[in-house]
Design a protein around this motif. Structure first.
Motif, PDB file in Angstrom:
ATOM      1  N   GLU A 173       0.825  -1.210   0.000  1.00  0.00           N
ATOM      2  CA  GLU A 173       0.000   0.000   0.000  1.00  0.00           C
ATOM      3  C   GLU A 173       0.861   1.263   0.000  1.00  0.00           C
ATOM      4  O   GLU A 173       0.395   2.339  -0.374  1.00  0.00           O
ATOM      5  CB  GLU A 173      -0.919  -0.007   1.230  1.00  0.00           C
ATOM      6  N   LYS A 174       2.117   1.133   0.444  1.00  0.00           N
ATOM      7  CA  LYS A 174       3.008   2.287   0.518  1.00  0.00           C
ATOM      8  C   LYS A 174       3.643   2.624  -0.835  1.00  0.00           C
ATOM      9  O   LYS A 174       4.280   3.668  -0.979  1.00  0.00           O
ATOM     10  CB  LYS A 174       4.118   2.024   1.546  1.00  0.00           C
ATOM     11  N   TYR A 175       3.473   1.741  -1.802  1.00  0.00           N
ATOM     12  CA  TYR A 175       4.095   1.942  -3.120  1.00  0.00           C
ATOM     13  C   TYR A 175       3.469   3.142  -3.828  1.00  0.00           C
ATOM     14  O   TYR A 175       2.246   3.274  -3.890  1.00  0.00           O
ATOM     15  CB  TYR A 175       3.918   0.690  -3.972  1.00  0.00           C
ATOM     16  N   THR A 176       4.310   4.006  -4.344  1.00  0.00           N
ATOM     17  CA  THR A 176       3.853   5.166  -5.115  1.00  0.00           C
ATOM     18  C   THR A 176       4.009   4.878  -6.593  1.00  0.00           C
ATOM     19  O   THR A 176       5.117   4.610  -7.063  1.00  0.00           O
ATOM     20  CB  THR A 176       4.678   6.417  -4.758  1.00  0.00           C
ATOM     21  N   HIS A 177       2.904   4.912  -7.320  1.00  0.00           N
ATOM     22  CA  HIS A 177       2.950   4.582  -8.745  1.00  0.00           C
ATOM     23  C   HIS A 177       3.128   5.841  -9.587  1.00  0.00           C
ATOM     24  O   HIS A 177       2.301   6.755  -9.547  1.00  0.00           O
ATOM     25  CB  HIS A 177       1.665   3.866  -9.166  1.00  0.00           C
ATOM     26  N   ILE A 178       4.228   5.881 -10.313  1.00  0.00           N
ATOM     27  CA  ILE A 178       4.458   6.938 -11.293  1.00  0.00           C
ATOM     28  C   ILE A 178       4.553   6.256 -12.655  1.00  0.00           C
ATOM     29  O   ILE A 178       5.505   5.513 -12.922  1.00  0.00           O
ATOM     30  CB  ILE A 178       5.761   7.718 -11.014  1.00  0.00           C
ATOM     31  N   PRO A 179       3.584   6.443 -13.525  1.00  0.00           N
ATOM     32  CA  PRO A 179       3.626   5.784 -14.840  1.00  0.00           C
ATOM     33  C   PRO A 179       4.875   6.174 -15.628  1.00  0.00           C
ATOM     34  O   PRO A 179       5.292   7.332 -15.606  1.00  0.00           O
ATOM     35  CB  PRO A 179       2.358   6.305 -15.530  1.00  0.00           C
ATOM     36  N   THR A 180       5.458   5.198 -16.297  1.00  0.00           N
ATOM     37  CA  THR A 180       6.619   5.500 -17.133  1.00  0.00           C
ATOM     38  C   THR A 180       6.265   6.541 -18.183  1.00  0.00           C
ATOM     39  O   THR A 180       7.092   7.375 -18.563  1.00  0.00           O
ATOM     40  CB  THR A 180       7.125   4.216 -17.825  1.00  0.00           C
ATOM     41  N   LEU A 181       5.019   6.514 -18.651  1.00  0.00           N
ATOM     42  CA  LEU A 181       4.584   7.477 -19.659  1.00  0.00           C
ATOM     43  C   LEU A 181       4.719   8.905 -19.151  1.00  0.00           C
ATOM     44  O   LEU A 181       5.008   9.827 -19.936  1.00  0.00           O
ATOM     45  CB  LEU A 181       3.136   7.197 -20.068  1.00  0.00           C
TER      46      LEU A 181
ATOM     47  N   VAL B  14       7.101   9.985 -17.211  1.00  0.00           N
ATOM     48  CA  VAL B  14       8.515  10.318 -17.362  1.00  0.00           C
ATOM     49  C   VAL B  14       8.845  10.563 -18.838  1.00  0.00           C
ATOM     50  O   VAL B  14       9.632  11.450 -19.168  1.00  0.00           O
ATOM     51  CB  VAL B  14       9.408   9.193 -16.796  1.00  0.00           C
ATOM     52  N   VAL B  15       8.238   9.771 -19.727  1.00  0.00           N
ATOM     53  CA  VAL B  15       8.444   9.966 -21.167  1.00  0.00           C
ATOM     54  C   VAL B  15       8.004  11.375 -21.571  1.00  0.00           C
ATOM     55  O   VAL B  15       8.708  12.088 -22.289  1.00  0.00           O
ATOM     56  CB  VAL B  15       7.660   8.916 -21.978  1.00  0.00           C
ATOM     57  N   ASP B  16       6.839  11.799 -21.071  1.00  0.00           N
ATOM     58  CA  ASP B  16       6.341  13.148 -21.368  1.00  0.00           C
ATOM     59  C   ASP B  16       7.300  14.216 -20.841  1.00  0.00           C
ATOM     60  O   ASP B  16       7.592  15.205 -21.521  1.00  0.00           O
ATOM     61  CB  ASP B  16       4.964  13.352 -20.741  1.00  0.00           C
TER      62      ASP B  16
ATOM     63  N   LEU C 298      21.950   6.792 -13.092  1.00  0.00           N
ATOM     64  CA  LEU C 298      21.339   7.509 -11.982  1.00  0.00           C
ATOM     65  C   LEU C 298      20.005   6.849 -11.668  1.00  0.00           C
ATOM     66  O   LEU C 298      19.310   6.378 -12.566  1.00  0.00           O
ATOM     67  CB  LEU C 298      21.108   8.986 -12.343  1.00  0.00           C
ATOM     68  N   LYS C 299      19.653   6.827 -10.387  1.00  0.00           N
ATOM     69  CA  LYS C 299      18.381   6.231  -9.995  1.00  0.00           C
ATOM     70  C   LYS C 299      17.487   7.264  -9.325  1.00  0.00           C
ATOM     71  O   LYS C 299      17.956   8.161  -8.638  1.00  0.00           O
ATOM     72  CB  LYS C 299      18.612   5.051  -9.045  1.00  0.00           C
ATOM     73  N   MET C 300      16.192   7.125  -9.550  1.00  0.00           N
ATOM     74  CA  MET C 300      15.203   7.988  -8.921  1.00  0.00           C
ATOM     75  C   MET C 300      14.084   7.113  -8.363  1.00  0.00           C
ATOM     76  O   MET C 300      13.556   6.243  -9.078  1.00  0.00           O
ATOM     77  CB  MET C 300      14.614   8.979  -9.941  1.00  0.00           C
ATOM     78  N   ARG C 301      13.729   7.341  -7.119  1.00  0.00           N
ATOM     79  CA  ARG C 301      12.618   6.589  -6.535  1.00  0.00           C
ATOM     80  C   ARG C 301      11.294   7.120  -7.054  1.00  0.00           C
ATOM     81  O   ARG C 301      11.159   8.283  -7.414  1.00  0.00           O
ATOM     82  CB  ARG C 301      12.661   6.710  -5.008  1.00  0.00           C
ATOM     83  N   HIS C 302      10.297   6.260  -7.085  1.00  0.00           N
ATOM     84  CA  HIS C 302       8.963   6.685  -7.507  1.00  0.00           C
ATOM     85  C   HIS C 302       8.398   7.693  -6.502  1.00  0.00           C
ATOM     86  O   HIS C 302       7.765   8.677  -6.893  1.00  0.00           O
ATOM     87  CB  HIS C 302       8.033   5.472  -7.591  1.00  0.00           C
ATOM     88  N   MET C 303       8.648   7.429  -5.222  1.00  0.00           N
ATOM     89  CA  MET C 303       8.125   8.311  -4.185  1.00  0.00           C
ATOM     90  C   MET C 303       8.818   9.677  -4.256  1.00  0.00           C
ATOM     91  O   MET C 303      10.038   9.769  -4.254  1.00  0.00           O
ATOM     92  CB  MET C 303       8.346   7.699  -2.785  1.00  0.00           C
ATOM     93  N   GLY C 304       8.056  10.727  -4.343  1.00  0.00           N
ATOM     94  CA  GLY C 304       8.620  12.067  -4.355  1.00  0.00           C
ATOM     95  C   GLY C 304       9.077  12.524  -5.729  1.00  0.00           C
ATOM     96  O   GLY C 304       9.719  13.571  -5.852  1.00  0.00           O
ATOM     97  N   TYR C 305       8.748  11.753  -6.778  1.00  0.00           N
ATOM     98  CA  TYR C 305       9.174  12.121  -8.131  1.00  0.00           C
ATOM     99  C   TYR C 305       8.560  13.453  -8.540  1.00  0.00           C
ATOM    100  O   TYR C 305       7.359  13.701  -8.354  1.00  0.00           O
ATOM    101  CB  TYR C 305       8.757  11.048  -9.131  1.00  0.00           C
ATOM    102  N   THR C 306       9.394  14.331  -9.122  1.00  0.00           N
ATOM    103  CA  THR C 306       8.917  15.595  -9.671  1.00  0.00           C
ATOM    104  C   THR C 306       9.657  15.888 -10.971  1.00  0.00           C
ATOM    105  O   THR C 306      10.754  15.371 -11.200  1.00  0.00           O
ATOM    106  CB  THR C 306       9.162  16.770  -8.699  1.00  0.00           C
ATOM    107  N   PHE C 307       9.065  16.729 -11.787  1.00  0.00           N
ATOM    108  CA  PHE C 307       9.707  17.137 -13.031  1.00  0.00           C
ATOM    109  C   PHE C 307      11.008  17.865 -12.739  1.00  0.00           C
ATOM    110  O   PHE C 307      12.017  17.677 -13.439  1.00  0.00           O
ATOM    111  CB  PHE C 307       8.769  18.048 -13.833  1.00  0.00           C
TER     112      PHE C 307
END
Length: 269
Positions: A33-41, A43-45, A133-142
Motif C-alpha cells: 500500500e506504501k508503493y507510489t505509482h508513477i507511470p513510465t509514460l 517520465v516519457v512526457d 542515476l536512480k530515482m525513486r517513484h516516491m517524491g518524483y517531480t519534473f
C-alpha cells in the motif's frame, strides 16, 4: 538486442506496440500500500519537455501472470541537439536509457549510453564517468528529473575526453587478443572458456573498413559488436557452434558496461 540505430522518433502508437507496459496506469496487485505509482509514460512526457525523444523501447517477458503488463521495460531517448562530432567523421550521439517496472521491484534507472553512427547495430556503452542515476517513484517531480538529466549532460565532456584518449592509444596484436580474450568472460564462465576453442584472430577482425584501425576505440568497437551480435564461433570437441546474439536488454546493458570498463582500463592514468 538493443535496436539503437534508429534515427526517427517513435509515435505514441509505435511506443505502445513495442512496450505496452510503459502505459500501465496502475501498479501490479503485488505491491504494498506504501508503493507510489508513477507511470513510465509520465517520465516519457517529461523527458520530451527536456528535449529527449523516444527512439526505441522494449520490455522483458513476464515470468508470472501477476506481473504481466507491469514487467521491466526499457525506453531509449535521444536529443537531436546533443551530438559528439569526431574529427575523423566518427559521429556519436549520447543517449539516455530509462528502465523501470510497475511491480514495485525497480526504481527509475537512467543509464547514459552512446550511439555510434558508423555501427549498423548501434551498441550502447557506459562507464563510471557516464553512468547511471536512480530515482525513486516516491517524491518524483519534473524538477528532480530536470536536475538528474542535467547532471548526465554535464558529464559529456568527460566522455568525449575518454573517447579521444581511446583513439590515441595504439594496440599491438598481442594487446588486441588479450582484450578479446578478456571480453569473452562477459558471456562465458571460466570453465566454458577453458573448454571452448575460439579463434581470437577472427574476434578482432574488423567487420567494416571504418573499424580497421589499431587504436583502442576501433578495436573495442570491433570486439564489442561481435560479442553482442554473437558474430563468432566456438569449438567444443569436434563440434563447431555459432554464438547466440544477445537479445535480452538486461543482459545487453550488463555486457556492454563490462566491455567498456575493460577497454577503459587500458587508458593510462
Amino acid at each position: 538486442m538493443l535496436d539503437l540505430e534508429k534515427m526517427t522518433f517513435l509515435t505514441r502508437e509505435e511506443l505502445r506496440t513495442q512496450a505496452p507496459t510503459v502505459f500501465a496506469l496502475k501498479p501490479s496487485d503485488d505491491v504494498s500500500e506504501k508503493y507510489t505509482h508513477i507511470p513510465t509514460l509520465k517520465v516519457v512526457d517529461d523527458m520530451e519537455k527536456l528535449g529527449w525523444k523516444v527512439v526505441d523501447a522494449t520490455q522483458v517477458k513476464a515470468r508470472k501472470l501477476s506481473t504481466k503488463g507491469f514487467q521491466k521495460h526499457l525506453v531509449t531517448f535521444r536529443n537531436p541537439d546533443v551530438v559528439i562530432n569526431g574529427d575523423d567523421g566518427d559521429t556519436v550521439f549520447p543517449q539516455i536509457l530509462l528502465t523501470n517496472s510497475h511491480d514495485g521491484k525497480n526504481a527509475f534507472t537512467f543509464t547514459a549510453g552512446l550511439f555510434r553512427m558508423v555501427c549498423e547495430n548501434g551498441l550502447v556503452v557506459a562507464d563510471k564517468e557516464f553512468g547511471a542515476l536512480k530515482m525513486r517513484h516516491m517524491g518524483y517531480t519534473f524538477e528532480q528529473l530536470q536536475v538528474k538529466i542535467l547532471e548526465m549532460v554535464e558529464s559529456l565532456p568527460l566522455t568525449v575526453e575518454t573517447l579521444n584518449k581511446m583513439k590515441q592509444i595504439e594496440l599491438d596484436k598481442k594487446q588486441k587478443k588479450s582484450l578479446a580474450r578478456k571480453a569473452l568472460t562477459t558471456r562465458f564462465n571460466k570453465d566454458q572458456i577453458k573448454a571452448f576453442k575460439i579463434d581470437l584472430d577472427k574476434l578482432i577482425d574488423p567487420v567494416r573498413k571504418e573499424d580497421s584501425g589499431d587504436d583502442l576505440w576501433s578495436v573495442f568497437n570491433v570486439i564489442q559488436e561481435k560479442i553482442i551480435e554473437g558474430d563468432f564461433e566456438y569449438k567444443i570437441g569436434t563440434k563447431i557452434r555459432k554464438a547466440r546474439q544477445i537479445k535480452n536488454f538486461k543482459q545487453d546493458l550488463k555486457v556492454n558496461k563490462e566491455l567498456f570498463e575493460m577497454a577503459t582500463e587500458l587508458i593510462p592514468n
